[in-house]
Design an enzyme around this catalytic site. Structure first.
Site, PDB file in Angstrom:
ATOM      1  CG  ASN A  88      -0.399  -0.126   2.533  1.00 41.80           C
ATOM      2  OD1 ASN A  88       0.613  -0.777   2.734  1.00 41.80           O
ATOM      3  ND2 ASN A  88      -1.047   0.485   3.513  1.00 41.80           N
ATOM      4  CB  VAL A  89       1.584   3.806  -2.184  1.00 43.64           C
ATOM      5  CG1 VAL A  89       2.250   5.175  -2.293  1.00 43.64           C
ATOM      6  CG2 VAL A  89       2.552   2.688  -2.565  1.00 43.64           C
ATOM      7  CD  GLU A  90      -1.182   5.196   4.943  1.00 46.84           C
ATOM      8  OE1 GLU A  90      -1.808   4.328   5.563  1.00 46.84           O
ATOM      9  OE2 GLU A  90      -0.555   6.116   5.519  1.00 46.84           O
ATOM     10  CB  CYS A  99      -5.420  -1.206  -1.704  1.00 46.54           C
ATOM     11  SG  CYS A  99      -6.767  -0.330  -0.884  1.00 46.54           S
ATOM     12  CD  GLU A 101      -5.590  -5.729  -1.801  1.00 46.50           C
ATOM     13  OE1 GLU A 101      -6.027  -6.445  -0.883  1.00 46.50           O
ATOM     14  OE2 GLU A 101      -5.263  -4.533  -1.623  1.00 46.50           O
ATOM     15  CB  CYS A 132     -11.287  -3.162   0.995  1.00 46.26           C
ATOM     16  SG  CYS A 132     -10.567  -2.449  -0.509  1.00 46.26           S
ATOM     17  CB  CYS A 135      -8.846  -4.727  -3.011  1.00 49.22           C
ATOM     18  SG  CYS A 135      -7.937  -3.175  -2.839  1.00 49.22           S
TER      19      CYS A 135
END
Length: 179
Positions: A88-90, A99, A101, A132, A135
């Protein structure tokens, strides 16, 4: 180390599948039949989930999570045996956070495309996570028929975690019926 692209990545995926197939050969025949019935002919009867989870855990180590401090890693095996992974990369604008995925699917296409046959996702402590809803839809789009997912409640097929899904197969069926 997570290998990107075709070999050696393909060799790793095939080794994961081969080891798990060997492990499954020693289990109850009823279990083998149930797994075989779930999977399409191109899918493995089962997967070395420990090894796939290790690839997801390695990917998780690259997560960018300055806001939630909740790193996630994902890994999958493709039909041709490659292992693809993502983290994940915020983003400060939470709505554009990616996410794990999402980055996994990007790597899938950057390394030759194809369909996913087995998938797992882990949190910062290595515990399995359920993707989620968004995803699950993303994974469905890139799944082989009968794709297997390791979930918090055991191994499930894509159809079990996203029943009655709408996707490319739905559109192909519709086009075929209306031509």
């Amino acid at each position: 180390m997570i290998h990107r692209g075709r070999p050696p990545g393909g060799a790793i995926g095939r080794d994961l599948l081969r080891r798990e197939a060997h492990r499954m050969s020693a289990t109850d025949p009823a279990t083998q039949s149930a797994h075989a019935a779930e999977a399409a002919p191109s899918l493995p009867a089962d997967v070395d989930w420990d090894a796939l989870r290790a690839a997801a855990t390695e990917a998780m180590g690259h997560a960018y999570v300055p806001y939630s401090s909740f790193p996630v890693g994902a890994a999958a095996i493709t039909e041709d045996g490659r292992v693809v992974a993502g983290c994940n990369v915020e983003n400060a604008s939470y709505g554009v956070t990616l996410c794990a995925e999402c980055s996994l699917v990007s790597q899938l296409h950057m390394t030759g495309g194809g369909r996913l046959v087995a998938f797992t996702c882990v949190d910062g402590s290595g515990s399995v996570l359920m993707p989620c809803g968004r995803c699950r839809q993303l994974l469905f789009e890139h799944s082989a028929d009968g794709m297997l997912l390791e979930t918090v409640s055991g191994v499930r097929t894509m159809d079990e975690v996203l029943p009655d899904a709408f996707g490319p197969r739905t559109l192909a069926t519709y086009r075929a019926e209306h031509q």
